[in-house]
Structure formats: structure tokens, C-alpha cells
Design an enzyme around this catalytic site. Structure first.
Site, PDB file in Angstrom:
ATOM      1  N   HIS A 257      -4.733  67.096  -2.852  1.00  0.00           N
ATOM      2  CA  HIS A 257      -6.186  67.266  -2.747  1.00  0.00           C
ATOM      3  C   HIS A 257      -6.862  66.464  -3.841  1.00  0.00           C
ATOM      4  O   HIS A 257      -6.324  66.358  -4.943  1.00  0.00           O
ATOM      5  CB  HIS A 257      -6.556  68.755  -2.888  1.00  0.00           C
ATOM      6  CG  HIS A 257      -7.935  69.071  -2.394  1.00  0.00           C
ATOM      7  ND1 HIS A 257      -9.046  68.946  -3.199  1.00  0.00           N
ATOM      8  CD2 HIS A 257      -8.383  69.486  -1.186  1.00  0.00           C
ATOM      9  CE1 HIS A 257     -10.126  69.295  -2.494  1.00  0.00           C
ATOM     10  NE2 HIS A 257      -9.750  69.624  -1.271  1.00  0.00           N
ATOM     11  N   GLU A 315      -5.547  72.766   4.711  1.00  0.00           N
ATOM     12  CA  GLU A 315      -5.217  72.435   6.104  1.00  0.00           C
ATOM     13  C   GLU A 315      -3.936  73.108   6.583  1.00  0.00           C
ATOM     14  O   GLU A 315      -3.788  73.415   7.756  1.00  0.00           O
ATOM     15  CB  GLU A 315      -5.049  70.913   6.266  1.00  0.00           C
ATOM     16  CG  GLU A 315      -6.188  70.085   5.728  1.00  0.00           C
ATOM     17  CD  GLU A 315      -7.384  70.065   6.665  1.00  0.00           C
ATOM     18  OE1 GLU A 315      -7.338  70.760   7.685  1.00  0.00           O
ATOM     19  OE2 GLU A 315      -8.354  69.364   6.349  1.00  0.00           O
TER      20      GLU A 315
HETATM   21  N1  COA Z   1       2.353  63.403   0.474  1.00  0.00           N
HETATM   22  C1  COA Z   1       3.001  62.471  -0.255  1.00  0.00           C
HETATM   23  N2  COA Z   1       2.443  61.815  -1.274  1.00  0.00           N
HETATM   24  C2  COA Z   1       1.165  62.091  -1.565  1.00  0.00           C
HETATM   25  C3  COA Z   1       0.440  63.048  -0.855  1.00  0.00           C
HETATM   26  C4  COA Z   1       1.081  63.725   0.205  1.00  0.00           C
HETATM   27  N3  COA Z   1       0.451  64.656   0.939  1.00  0.00           N
HETATM   28  N4  COA Z   1      -0.820  63.123  -1.361  1.00  0.00           N
HETATM   29  C5  COA Z   1      -0.866  62.238  -2.363  1.00  0.00           C
HETATM   30  N5  COA Z   1       0.324  61.607  -2.494  1.00  0.00           N
HETATM   31  C6  COA Z   1       0.691  60.597  -3.490  1.00  0.00           C
HETATM   32  C7  COA Z   1       0.090  59.243  -3.157  1.00  0.00           C
HETATM   33  O1  COA Z   1       0.977  58.510  -2.341  1.00  0.00           O
HETATM   34  C8  COA Z   1      -0.060  58.651  -4.529  1.00  0.00           C
HETATM   35  O2  COA Z   1       1.208  58.242  -4.973  1.00  0.00           O
HETATM   36  P1  COA Z   1       1.403  56.841  -5.736  1.00  0.00           P
HETATM   37  O3  COA Z   1       0.483  56.901  -6.903  1.00  0.00           O
HETATM   38  O4  COA Z   1       2.850  56.829  -6.057  1.00  0.00           O
HETATM   39  O5  COA Z   1       0.973  55.800  -4.748  1.00  0.00           O
HETATM   40  C9  COA Z   1      -0.454  59.839  -5.389  1.00  0.00           C
HETATM   41  O6  COA Z   1       0.089  60.980  -4.717  1.00  0.00           O
HETATM   42  C10 COA Z   1      -1.959  60.030  -5.540  1.00  0.00           C
HETATM   43  O7  COA Z   1      -2.552  59.956  -4.263  1.00  0.00           O
HETATM   44  P2  COA Z   1      -4.099  59.625  -3.986  1.00  0.00           P
HETATM   45  O8  COA Z   1      -4.232  59.068  -2.616  1.00  0.00           O
HETATM   46  O9  COA Z   1      -4.681  58.857  -5.115  1.00  0.00           O
HETATM   47  O10 COA Z   1      -4.706  61.040  -4.033  1.00  0.00           O
HETATM   48  P3  COA Z   1      -6.123  61.415  -3.461  1.00  0.00           P
HETATM   49  O11 COA Z   1      -6.690  62.375  -4.400  1.00  0.00           O
HETATM   50  O12 COA Z   1      -6.952  60.254  -3.117  1.00  0.00           O
HETATM   51  O13 COA Z   1      -5.676  62.058  -2.082  1.00  0.00           O
HETATM   52  C11 COA Z   1      -5.526  63.361  -0.161  1.00  0.00           C
HETATM   53  C12 COA Z   1      -6.040  63.281  -1.602  1.00  0.00           C
HETATM   54  C13 COA Z   1      -5.866  64.732   0.414  1.00  0.00           C
HETATM   55  C14 COA Z   1      -6.220  62.300   0.705  1.00  0.00           C
HETATM   56  C15 COA Z   1      -3.985  63.152  -0.152  1.00  0.00           C
HETATM   57  O14 COA Z   1      -3.361  64.094  -0.968  1.00  0.00           O
HETATM   58  C16 COA Z   1      -3.379  63.149   1.246  1.00  0.00           C
HETATM   59  O15 COA Z   1      -3.410  62.121   1.921  1.00  0.00           O
HETATM   60  N6  COA Z   1      -2.836  64.327   1.723  1.00  0.00           N
HETATM   61  C17 COA Z   1      -2.260  64.420   3.019  1.00  0.00           C
HETATM   62  C18 COA Z   1      -3.344  64.574   4.086  1.00  0.00           C
HETATM   63  C19 COA Z   1      -3.998  65.946   4.036  1.00  0.00           C
HETATM   64  O16 COA Z   1      -3.352  66.966   3.909  1.00  0.00           O
HETATM   65  N7  COA Z   1      -5.351  65.928   4.184  1.00  0.00           N
HETATM   66  C20 COA Z   1      -6.134  67.132   4.158  1.00  0.00           C
HETATM   67  C21 COA Z   1      -6.848  67.279   2.839  1.00  0.00           C
HETATM   68  S1  COA Z   1      -7.721  68.798   2.686  1.00  0.00           S
END
Ligand code: COA
Length: 374
Positions: A257, A315
């Protein structure tokens, strides 16, 4: 000339004061109208939660009865809205698009006068009728008229299925709707506040918010989280399946998140609601599988992404709970909207009180002295 600091996603920009909700992502705290989420969501009706946001206090029993009645009286849709839903169903548009189009037509409702309070009541009351009617029409079934004797959540389920839901089902949905009713200045809520800040009307604000919620970066896709649990199928497969995904660099749906760096408190509340509900309905196998998948996922995320604090988000258990209530994946986001419209309307009232137009600035990076050729 001073170079302005640009915050492209407005991260960290505080654009409003609110009494409605507070999100603390470091400690995993969500406060709704002064109450910690976990004490409020499972214990009050959805109508009481909306009243709390609109009046900054929970209703006494007389006020609640009156509020409930005012909402129940506005559940019927204008005939033109129903005609529009028939057309939308025939064209097989998505449920979110149908909700957006039908919400815009609520201005045809005779109870909708341009008075923000009346319009807000109409919007909150009508959303379940719109979603249920559309869904039945898309399945080739006739819509079921709302039943004013049932509460907001129970009536939604009854209009979808044609059957009166059990107490556990109604409570499970009520807890879900309360859990997602408000969440700080998220994108759809901000959209609603921008629209109402121009002295536009409540229906316009709600329709704009629906447009913002529809996008996958916001309304989310709890569907894929559930698909993952189904694909895993048996707990012994979880580790290999999840490891394989992480090795391929894929993301695990339902984890991570932007704000929460600990377990999303909404996941906690929804997990408890799902457990009670699956228990009452005698199907604990899926719940136990999901729990096991969650444990394995959190452990493997710590191994593959150390220091990232990737925890379960809202979610994951939304999917489990709504699936258990018999809702198809396509209705997960519209059902989210049925809860969140309580927060959107409350934020609009707050914004109207400030009387301030929301109008940020942009840094111009274009050409300056272009000339017309002749
Ligand atoms: N599974 C695997 N790796 C994940 C992850 C997940 N669910 N969420 C984040 N990461 C990893 C990213 O790959 C990144 O790794 P890296 O630095 O080695 O490339 C690191 O964690 C940071 O990710 P980042 O995209 O910067 O985090 P964010 O704060 O922008 O992302 C979300 C937040 C929710 C978009 C992200 O966690 C995600 O895509 N989750 C899965 C989709 C989901 O459940 N969405 C509903 C959200 S309520």
C-alpha cells in the site's frame, strides 16, 4: 524567478481540514468520525455511519429511525433511470459505467431539488437500487423493487438475489460498507470536493467521484486477489505458487500500500467480518485457505522485498467477504461506491462550509515566443 516546487501526484500536500476520517499509515490506524474503525464498523448500521459523517455525532434511536426512513423513501429510481439501465444492460456496459450513467440521471428524481441535503440523500439511497437493477437486467432478469422495511445493506442484497439475506449476511455487508465509507483525501473524494468547491451541485460531485473511483489505481481490483487464492486451491501449493510469481517479478495482488506500512486496519476488520460470516454460513475451508495464503505471502514478501514492509491491504479480505456474500467480481467496485458515497457527500458538505474554490497552479514548461507565419 523562483522555481516552484512541483508535487505531480500532490503527495504530502494538505488541501483541506476534515473531521471525517484520519489515516495513519505508519501505525495502521484509521479513525472514522472520531471512532477507531475497528470499534465503529462492525457495530453500527450503515445508516448510522452515514449520519455520523454528516452530523459529526452518532444518531440517537429516534434520529436514526427518521434518517433510515428518509433514505428508504428515496430508493425508487425515476422511470427514465430504469429505462437507461435497460439500455445499458442490453449493450453489456460494465456495472461501474452503468452506475455512473444512472447516477447522473438522478437529477430527474422529483425529490432531487438541487438542495445538497436532499440530493445527498437521493444519491446514497439510490446507489444500491441502481447496481442491483442493472445487474439483474444484465442477467436477463427483471429488477426487484426496494423493500422499505429492510435496512440499507439487507435491502441491497435482497434486490440482487430476490431473497431476504440472513442476519450474518446483512451484518457482513454492513461492516464492509462502514469500513470503506471514508479514507482521507483519496482521489475520488478529492474529485468530489473540487467539483462542489465551484458551487456546482451534489449529483455532479458524486458523478465525478464515480469517474475517479472507476480507474484501476483507485477502485482497485479485489477480483485478482481472489483469483490468486482460487488458483492456489490448496494450502500446500501456496508457497511454490507465490515463490514462482515473485521469482518472475510479478506482484502479489492484495498486498502492499502507498500509505500503510503495517497491516491495513481495514484488512483486520474485514478479515474478522469474513471469519464470522464464513463461520455462520458453514464454509470455513475457503477462509482458512485465504488465511494461509496471506501468511505465506507476507512471509515471502519480507524475504523477496526486505525493508519494504509489504503487508495485506484492504483488497484481499474485501474479495473474500464480498465473494462470500455471493457478489460477482464485477460488482466489487460498484459495491465499494455504495459505501464510499457516504464519505463523498460528507466531504462535499465540509467543503461547502469553507466556501473556498480549489484551484491549484501548474508550472508552464511550453514555448513562449512562437510566431504565426502570416
Ligand atoms: N507484490 C510484490 N512486490 C511488491 C508488491 C506486491 N504486492 N507491492 C510492492 N512491491 C514491491 C515493488 O515491486 C517494489 O520493489 P522494487 O523496489 O524492488 O522494484 C517495492 O515493493 C515498492 O513498490 P512501489 O510500487 O514503489 O510501491 P507503491 O507504494 O507505489 O505501490 C501498490 C503500492 C498498492 C500499487 C503496490 O503495493 C501493488 O501493486 N500492490 C498489488 C496490487 C494491489 O493489491 N492493489 C490494491 C491496493 S489497495
Amino acid at each position: 524567478m523562483l522555481t516552484p516546487t512541483i508535487k505531480p501526484g500532490l503527495e504530502g500536500v494538505v488541501a483541506a481540514e476534515t473531521r471525517l476520517s484520519h489515516v495513519d499509515g505508519q501505525v495502521g490506524e484509521l479513525i472514522i468520525g472520531g471512532y477507531p474503525l475497528e470499534t465503529l464498523a462492525p457495530n453500527v448500521t450503515f445508516e448510522a455511519a452515514v449520519y455520523l459523517l454528516w452530523h459529526d455525532a452518532l444518531p440517537d434511536s429516534a434520529a436514526l429511525a427518521e434518517f433510515r426512513q428518509a433514505l428508504a423513501a428515496r430508493r425508487e429510481l425515476p422511470p427514465a433511470t430504469l429505462a437507461l439501465l435497460r439500455e445499458a444492460a442490453a449493450r453489456k456496459v460494465t456495472a461501474m459505467d452503468a452506475l455512473r450513467m444512472a447516477a447522473a440521471s438522478l437529477s430527474l428524481n422529483t425529490a432531487t431539488t438541487g438542495d445538497p441535503r436532499q440530493d445527498a440523500l437521493t444519491a446514497v439511497a439510490s446507489f444500491p437500487t441502481i447496481v442491483a437493477a442493472f445487474w439483474r437486467l444484465r442477467q436477463g432478469q427483471e429488477p426487484i423493487a426496494p423493500n422499505p422495511a429492510l435496512g440499507h445493506a439487507a435491502n441491497y442484497l435482497a434486490m440482487l438475489t430476490g431473497q431476504r439475506p440472513s442476519e450474518a449476511q446483512a451484518r457482513g455487508l454492513e461492516t464492509y460498507l462502514n469500513t470503506v465509507i471514508d479514507h482521507g483525501l483519496n482521489a475520488s473524494t478529492f474529485t468530489a470536493r473540487v467539483i462542489i468547491s465551484t458551487q456546482s451541485d451534489m449529483i455532479s460531485a458524486v458523478v465525478g467521484a464515480l469517474g475517479a473511483l472507476k480507474g484501476p489505481l483507485h477502485g482497485g481490483a479485489p477480483g485478482p486477489a481472489l483469483d490468486m487464492v482460487f488458483e492456489i486451491g490448496q494450502l500446500e501449493q501456496a508457497e511454490a505458487y507465490l515463490r514462482d510469481k515473485l521469482e518472475r517479478g510479478e506482484r502479489l495482488m492484495g498486498f502492499g500500500h502507498r500509505i500503510y506500512k503495517v497491516r491495513d486496519p481495514r484488512a483486520e476488520v474485514l478479515a474478522a467480518a469474513a471469519e464470522q460470516f464464513y463461520h455462520a454460513d458453514g464454509n470455513m475451508a475457503l477462509y482458512r485457505l485465504a488465511q494461509g495464503v496471506e501468511r505465506a505471502a507476507v512471509r515471502l514478501l519480507a524475504e523477496y522485498k526486505p525493508g519494504r514492509n509489504l503487508q495485506t491491504n484492504v483488497e484481499f479480505y474485501t474479495a473474500l467477504l464480498l465473494h462470500g456474500l455471493g457478489l460477482p467480481g464485477e460488482l466489487f467496485t460498484p459495491t465499494f461506491a455504495i459505501g464510499r458515497v457516504g464519505g463523498w457527500t460528507a466531504h462535499c458538505f465540509e467543503q461547502q462550509q469553507t466556501g473556498r474554490l480549489i484551484r491549484p497552479a501548474a508550472a508552464y514548461i511550453g514555448e513562449r515566443n512562437r510566431r504565426l507565419l502570416n
